[in-house]
Design a protein around this motif. Structure first.
Motif, PDB file in Angstrom:
ATOM      1  N   ILE A  31     -28.639   8.391 -28.159  1.00  0.00           N
ATOM      2  CA  ILE A  31     -29.690   8.777 -26.677  1.00  0.00           C
ATOM      3  C   ILE A  31     -30.076   7.401 -26.202  1.00  0.00           C
ATOM      4  O   ILE A  31     -30.046   5.884 -26.319  1.00  0.00           O
ATOM      5  N   CYS A  36     -32.600   7.598 -20.112  1.00  0.00           N
ATOM      6  CA  CYS A  36     -33.773   8.824 -20.552  1.00  0.00           C
ATOM      7  C   CYS A  36     -34.682   9.021 -19.373  1.00  0.00           C
ATOM      8  O   CYS A  36     -34.903   8.247 -18.794  1.00  0.00           O
ATOM      9  N   THR A  41     -37.822  16.994 -24.419  1.00  0.00           N
ATOM     10  CA  THR A  41     -38.010  18.270 -23.893  1.00  0.00           C
ATOM     11  C   THR A  41     -36.373  18.139 -25.195  1.00  0.00           C
ATOM     12  O   THR A  41     -37.110  19.096 -26.622  1.00  0.00           O
ATOM     13  N   CYS A  42     -35.846  17.582 -25.780  1.00  0.00           N
ATOM     14  CA  CYS A  42     -35.327  16.841 -27.011  1.00  0.00           C
ATOM     15  C   CYS A  42     -35.672  17.392 -28.073  1.00  0.00           C
ATOM     16  O   CYS A  42     -35.721  18.297 -29.028  1.00  0.00           O
ATOM     17  N   CYS A  72     -29.783  19.979 -28.474  1.00  0.00           N
ATOM     18  CA  CYS A  72     -30.902  18.685 -28.310  1.00  0.00           C
ATOM     19  C   CYS A  72     -29.657  18.637 -26.094  1.00  0.00           C
ATOM     20  O   CYS A  72     -30.411  18.114 -25.353  1.00  0.00           O
ATOM     21  N   CYS A  76     -31.476  18.194 -22.656  1.00  0.00           N
ATOM     22  CA  CYS A  76     -31.791  16.999 -21.847  1.00  0.00           C
ATOM     23  C   CYS A  76     -30.945  17.367 -20.535  1.00  0.00           C
ATOM     24  O   CYS A  76     -30.095  16.966 -20.094  1.00  0.00           O
ATOM     25  N   SER A  78     -31.606  15.141 -18.414  1.00  0.00           N
ATOM     26  CA  SER A  78     -31.444  13.973 -17.537  1.00  0.00           C
ATOM     27  C   SER A  78     -29.227  13.140 -18.379  1.00  0.00           C
ATOM     28  O   SER A  78     -28.987  12.533 -17.701  1.00  0.00           O
ATOM     29  N   ILE A  81     -27.888  12.487 -24.066  1.00  0.00           N
ATOM     30  CA  ILE A  81     -28.306  12.354 -25.464  1.00  0.00           C
ATOM     31  C   ILE A  81     -26.403  12.457 -25.640  1.00  0.00           C
ATOM     32  O   ILE A  81     -25.844  13.135 -24.923  1.00  0.00           O
TER      33      ILE A  81
END
Length: 84
Positions: A31, A36, A41-42, A72, A76, A78, A81
């Motif tokens: 990550i 991030c 949410t992940c 995940c 994500c 952004s 991940i």
């Protein structure tokens, strides 16, 4: 595992849990904390509770429990991940 959600099948992906513990390769979850956005949410969507969100930051609790489902990663916003 999150309530109301069935576990993902483990055949052919990631490690599996047996009577002797975890078997198979561990997935590597990375990550990028600079990327991030802190939505969390992940941790919510992970069916194996590999991730936790605490104090506005994601924590990787157990790489070995990752089944390489990429949920995940897909959720994500952004793009912070990576799963290998």
């Amino acid at each position: 595992m999150h309530a109301g959600r069935p576990p993902l099948p483990l055949s052919g992906c990631g490690p599996k849990f047996t009577a002797d513990g975890w078997e198979g390769p561990a997935m590597t979850i990375t990550i990028d904390t600079d990327t991030c956005e802190g939505a969390g949410t992940c941790a919510v969507v992970c069916p194996e509770d590999v991730l936790e969100f605490k104090d506005g930051r994601p924590l990787i609790l157990n790489n070995r429990a990752c089944t390489n489902c990429y949920i995940c990663v897909e959720n994500c916003a952004s793009g912070a991940i990576e799963v290998d």
